[in-house]
Structures are given as structure tokens and as C-alpha cells.
Design an enzyme around this catalytic site. Structure first.
Site, short mmCIF file in Angstrom:
data_model
loop_
_atom_site.label_atom_id
_atom_site.label_comp_id
_atom_site.label_asym_id
_atom_site.label_seq_id
_atom_site.Cartn_x
_atom_site.Cartn_y
_atom_site.Cartn_z
N THR A 44 0.82 -1.30 0.03
CA THR A 44 -0.02 -0.02 0.10
C THR A 44 0.83 1.20 -0.26
O THR A 44 2.02 1.18 0.51
CB THR A 44 -1.01 0.04 1.21
N CYS A 45 0.49 2.39 -0.34
CA CYS A 45 1.17 3.47 -0.59
C CYS A 45 0.90 4.39 0.75
O CYS A 45 0.08 5.60 0.72
CB CYS A 45 0.72 4.49 -1.56
#
EC number: 4.1.1.19
Length: 617
Positions: A481-482
Site C-alpha cells: 500500500t502507499c
């Protein structure tokens, strides 16, 4: 061999044999063997593997242990249980749970209308349904429908307004009525981060004053004969047995007092959930200080003694321990995509004919290092790095010099670890607290391990193979995930060491264990990553392999995810197609190729697709 604390948390469900993690059942297949079989079918990304036999094992264990305590203390009440659906509502968990408990008085607990529908559809005949949580008239009416279906259903009242609504529905729908339970707000509380769900200030339950009002309401409405159960809950994951013993004494006295007031149909005490699961991988940091036998023995003995003194009959004992039943049945498998220091090898060095003196000194440290001077040279390299980075900020060295600095530091770290890998682990911990390797995993912690992100709950994690080799890299785990919170950082008090592998040449998988409770139902679609591809491993002695893979369900496609969020996926496809067609910079043939690639991507899941080892190089 490093066992990753498997003797503490695995409950003998998994073992290490010949360097790999194996399922400790029947023919004992290796997890890596199951993973490779699924990946050969083309399923990439993370996997959630279910083991239905472990559900059955836990149910059998809890019933056998309580029945043994009942026999030991000559207790006259019986033992019954329900599984709280909020812990895991997934059909590939619930359906095996119901199937393997047909011969027991084991039902389902619902906390919402949707969960109650599931319970009404799947609870085995003769097994109990309990309904907890806040209820409106429609949900209470649904309980009456369940009674009309022949279910043994108890509506547990959380507030006097709910009891008033039951009285109203009785007048409208008539018999058969569901049974009525009253949830008691005890003074006793559990321990740990879930302790607030018990005690006098808890969210649910009746105070003593409200309890007396409830009895009066039941009497006035001629429903006292339907009042059969009192219920309490002092918190999930009870780590210490003392609060439970205190709560049992409190509720036992309440039970006896209510019967003396005329509630002679009251025959059941529901002790709620909270039976703890051991998650620890490290000695001395246990999550519970009691055994299941001690837990059951204390409950049975305490209730027996209290009601004996009060000259009341021994009640049936209900339990709602969901975590204990479900946690160990599921394992999350996450492929490692990258080790972030692997770009730093000798080929990355681009030394000049004349290098800054500190870089030349670092190169000499690297080349002349030995076991005897390794720690000293490591510290020297860190000092040199800080000085060189300051020189770069001041403009005295260039970007190539900075790159060579970073490469040399990583080369020195790797060499130190190699030289000292047979030394005491504490030495390595001291070295690596500042120099962890960062492992990028093809999964989302927000989706698959939300209790880690939200509550700091640790889950046992270990590689699936190479366990006959000592791991040397202190590991921080990053998801894809960012989000900066998508990281499990290295903790020197509970260190995780992994292997230094070249993932461009060989695959490396980590298993997260005991993820079967709450994680699936709480998982969120952060970055639109969805539930991973899941499968069940069912053992059968008649099969060549001794097991078969069932219920293989691939993670949702990108289009399915967007559709679930109420995007108009047809419109999205139309817009994408239109924008490709309107692009004047590419020819018609290229447009067709791009369109084809796009449609393929839209029909796949959103996790990253790693390259199988046989396809590399």
C-alpha cells in the site's frame, strides 16, 4: 535451526521438518508444497489458506475439556456453546464449522439482522442461537420468526427498551416466543486492550437497578417463564484467569438471587467470550497465563460452589469463545517481492580513479574486515557515512560519491553479518537495530492484518522454508500500500530475523499464522486491495497426496472491486476505450494492442504479479 517460537503459538498444528513448515496432520504436507501447487495454476499474489480440520480440533477440544471438568466436579448442569459470527462470517469458515459440530450442542451467535439470517439458515437443529447487541423491532421480530422455525433462540436484552419491544411484539405475533436472556453489567473486568468491553462502564448490559426493573416487567407481562439465561462478557483475549474467577463469583450470586426472586426458568449462565489465544513467538511474553483445563475447571468449580451455598440448581454453562475456535484455522501467505538493500552489491560501485579520502578509507574497511575487527569497522563506516553525507550537503562531493558511500555501507553491513552469523543473536540484534533489511511483501496489512495496524496485535510470522539455515537479516516488513503505516517495524525486544535471499532468482514466502479471527471481517479496501485469493485444504486418506484443494476463490478483479463501490464499470470501460481511440499519437494497430492489454488488466486482481522462479532469467 530457528523455530520462530513455533512451540509457543502453534498448538502443535504446524511443525518444522527438514527445513520447511508442515501441517501436523495426516500425511503432513509442507505449506510451501501447497503454495507452489496453487501458484502453478496461475494464482499470484497473497493467499489465505484455510484448514477446516483445525476448526473441528478446537471445537472438540473445548467440549472435551469442559465435559471433563463437569465430570470431575460432578456438576449437574451441561455445557453448550455458540460461535459469534462477528469473529468470522466468511462462508468457507462458517459452513465447515456447522458441518463438523453436528453432533454437539454448538450453535451460532448473531449481533445483526444479517448475521441472524445466517444463523437461522445454517444452525444445526437442536443447537442454540443467541442474539446479542442492540436490536430494533424488526430484529426482535426476526427472532420470533426463528422461534416459529423451531430454533432454540435466545434474545439477550441489552437495555430495558429492548424488553419493552419484545413485550410489544409478543402481543402482535403471539407464540411461539423466543427465550429471553438478560445481559449483566458486572463490576468485574478483564485485562488488556479489550478490557473496556466489560465492567460497570461497559457499552452493553443492565445495571443491578435495571435488572430488577426487567424482572418486574417480565412478571407484569407474564413472560418470566421465558427468562432462561443471564449473560456477561469481561473482554476479548483474557490474559489472566483472576478476573474471570471474580466475574464468575459475581454472576453466580446474581443467578442465585434472581432464582430466589421467582425466576425459576433461569437455568443458563452464558460466560461470553474471551478465552485467549497464544500469539507470542518469544519466551516470556505470553498472551495468557492459564490452560484450557484451568479455565474450564475454574468456571465449573466456582459456579458449583456458589449455587451449592445458595441452595440453587447448577446452571447450564454457555460459552461464546470465537477467537479460540477460529484463529488457528487460517494462514496468510505473502510472497516477498524485494529486499531493498539488494541493489547495493559490488557491481553498483562506480569508483573513480581518484576518490574522496573517506570513500577510499571505507573501501579499505570493506576489503580488510575480519571477524576480529568487524564491529569496530562497522562503527567506523557509519562515522564516515555521516561525514560524507555532510560533505555532499555542503557541495564538496558529487552524486556519484554519495552513491558509492551508500553502496559501501551496505556492503560492509552484509559482510559484518556474514562474519558474525554464528555469534550470539544478541550481538546481531545490537548491530542490526539501525540497519534492518526491508522486505516488501505482496499483501496489504490493512486488508489482511487490520488488528496489527489498528491495535498493535502481533501475529506469528515465519518463512515457509530454509528453516535449516540460520536467518541473519533483522527484518522490517513493508506491504504494497502507499501508506507509511503499512509496515511492521523491527522490534529489538521481539526481533524478527529473515534470510538474505535474492528474490530475482528464487521465491521467498512468509506465513502469518493465527489470522482466522476478526482479520477477514475487519479488513478494509485501503488502496482498493481486496480479500486475497483463498482456498481450503481438506485431508482425505484416499487421495494420492493425502489432501485436496477446495473452494479456491481468486481475489476480486479490478472491475469487480470498482463495481462493489458503485462505480459504473461499463462507463469506465467506455471512457477508457474512447480515450485510447482519440489518441492521435498511436496507430490503429497499437490502439488494438493497448486496448487488449487494458482489458486483461481489468480482469485481474489488484495485487502485484510476481514472476515464478522457473520463468526468471
Amino acid at each position: 535451526m530457528v523455530d520462530y517460537g513455533i512451540k509457543f503459538w502453534s498448538n502443535d498444528d504446524f511443525i518444522i521438518d527438514n527445513g520447511v513448515v508442515k501441517v501436523n496432520y495426516k500425511n503432513k504436507p509442507a505449506l510451501i508444497e501447497i503454495v507452489n501447487e496453487v501458484r502453478e495454476k496461475g494464482y499470484k499474489g497473497p493467499l489465505l489458506i484455510r484448514f477446516p480440520h483445525l476448526i473441528e480440533k478446537q471445537i472438540e477440544k473445548i467440549f472435551t475439556t469442559f465435559e471433563s471438568s463437569i465430570q470431575e466436579y460432578k456438576y449437574k448442569g451441561s455445557f453448550k456453546a455458540v460461535f459469534p459470527l462477528k469473529v468470522n462470517q466468511m462462508p468457507n469458515f462458517v459452513l465447515p464449522l456447522v458441518a463438523c459440530s453436528e453432533d454437539k450442542c454448538y450453535g451460532l451467535e448473531a449481533g445483526s439482522k444479517s448475521e441472524l439470517i445466517v444463523a437461522m439458515a445454517y444452525t444445526n437443529k437442536g443447537s442454540p442461537i443467541t442474539v446479542n447487541g442492540f436490536k430494533d423491532k424488526e430484529m426482535i421480530s426476526l427472532g420470533f420468526v426463528a422461534a416459529n422455525m423451531g430454533h432454540d433462540i435466545t434474545l439477550t436484552i441489552e437495555g430495558l427498551n429492548e424488553l419493552e419491544t419484545i413485550i410489544e411484539v409478543v402481543k402482535e405475533m403471539g407464540e411461539p416466543y423466543p427465550k429471553i436472556g438478560l445481559r449483566i453489567r458486572l463490576h468485574s473486568t478483564g485485562t488488556g486492550i479489550w478490557a473496556k468491553s466489560g465492567g460497570i462502564n461497559s457499552k452493553f448490559g443492565l445495571t443491578s437497578t435495571e435488572l430488577l426493573e426487567a424482572i418486574k416487567l417480565l412478571e407484569d407481562s407474564h413472560l418470566l417463564h421465558k427468562f432462561t439465561m443471564i449473560h456477561f462478557h469481561i473482554g476479548s483475549q483474557i490474559s489472566d484467569i483472576s478476573p474471570l474467577k471474580k466475574a464468575i463469583r459475581e454472576v453466580g450470586n446474581i443467578y442465585a438471587e434472581l432464582r430466589k426472586m421467582g425466576a425459576t426458568s433461569l437455568t443458563c449462565v452464558n460466560i461470553g467470550g474471551g478465552l485467549a489465544v497464544e500469539y507470542t513467538q518469544h519466551e516470556g511474553s505470553n498472551n495468557r497465563n492459564y490452560t484450557l483445563s484451568e479455565f474450564s475447571g475454574d468456571v465449573v468449580f466456582s459456579l458449583k460452589e456458589i449455587v451449592k451455598n445458595k441452595k440453587e440448581p447448577e446452571p447450564d454453562i454457555y460459552i461464546e469463545s470465537g477467537r479460540y475456535i477460529s484463529a488457528n484455522h487460517a494462514v496468510l501467505i505473502a510472497p516477498v517481492l524485494e529486499l531493498f538493500s539488494q541493489e547495493y552489491d559490488e557491481k553498483a560501485l562506480k569508483l573513480k580513479e581518484k576518490n574522496p579520502p573517506l570513500i577510499a578509507e571505507m573501501l579499505d574497511l570493506y576489503q580488510s574486515m575480519s571477524e576480529k575487527n568487524a564491529i569496530e569497522y562497522l562503527h567506523d563506516s557509519f562515522d564516515h557515512m555521516e561525514s560524507l553525507l555532510t560533505l555532499f550537503d555542503l557541495g564538496y562531493i558529487d552524486l556519484q560519491d554519495r552513491s558509492n558511500t551508500e553502496v559501501l555501507v551496505h556492503l560492509i553491513i552484509k559482510k559484518v553479518i556474514k562474519l558474525l552469523k554464528y555469534k550470539n543473536h544478541n550481538d546481531i540484534i545490537r548491530i542490526q537495530e539501525q540497519v534492518q533489511e526491508r522486505y516488501l511483501l505482496n499483501c496489504s496489512f490493512f486488508q489482511s492484518l487490520p488488528d496489527y495496524w489498528g491495535l498493535g496485535q502481533n501475529f506469528p510470522v515465519m518463512p515457509l522454508d530454509r528453516l535449516n539455515r540460520r536467518p541473519t537479516r533483522s527484518a522490517s516488513l513493508w506491504d504494497i500500500t502507499c501508506d507509511s503505516d503499512g509496515e511492521i517495524t523491527f522490534d529489538s525486544s521481539k526481533p524478527l530475523f529473515l534470510h538474505d535471499v535474492d528474490v530475482t532468482k528464487e521465491e521467498y514466502f512468509l506465513g502469518f499464522f493465527l489470522v482466522g479471527a476478526y482479520q477477514e471481517v475487519l479488513g478494509m479496501r485501503h488502496n482498493l486491495f481486496t480479500h486475497p485469493t483463498e482456498l481450503s485444504v481438506v485431508f482425505d486418506d484416499d487421495l494420492n497426496k493425502g489432501y485436496e484443494i477446495e473452494n479456491l476463490l481468486e481475489a476480486q478483479t479490478i472491475l469487480d472491486v470498482l463495481d462493489d463501490l458503485d462505480y459504473d464499470t461499463k462507463e469506465i470501460e467506455r471512457i477508457l476505450k474512447q480515450r485510447i481511440e482519440e489518441n492521435q499519437d498511436i496507430d490503429e494497430e497499437t490502439k488494438k494492442e493497448v486496448m487488449g492489454q487494458l482489458y486483461i488488466m481489468l480482469s485481474e486482481n489488484g495485487y502485484l504479479r510476481t514472476i515464478a522462479s522457473s520463468e526468471k532469467n
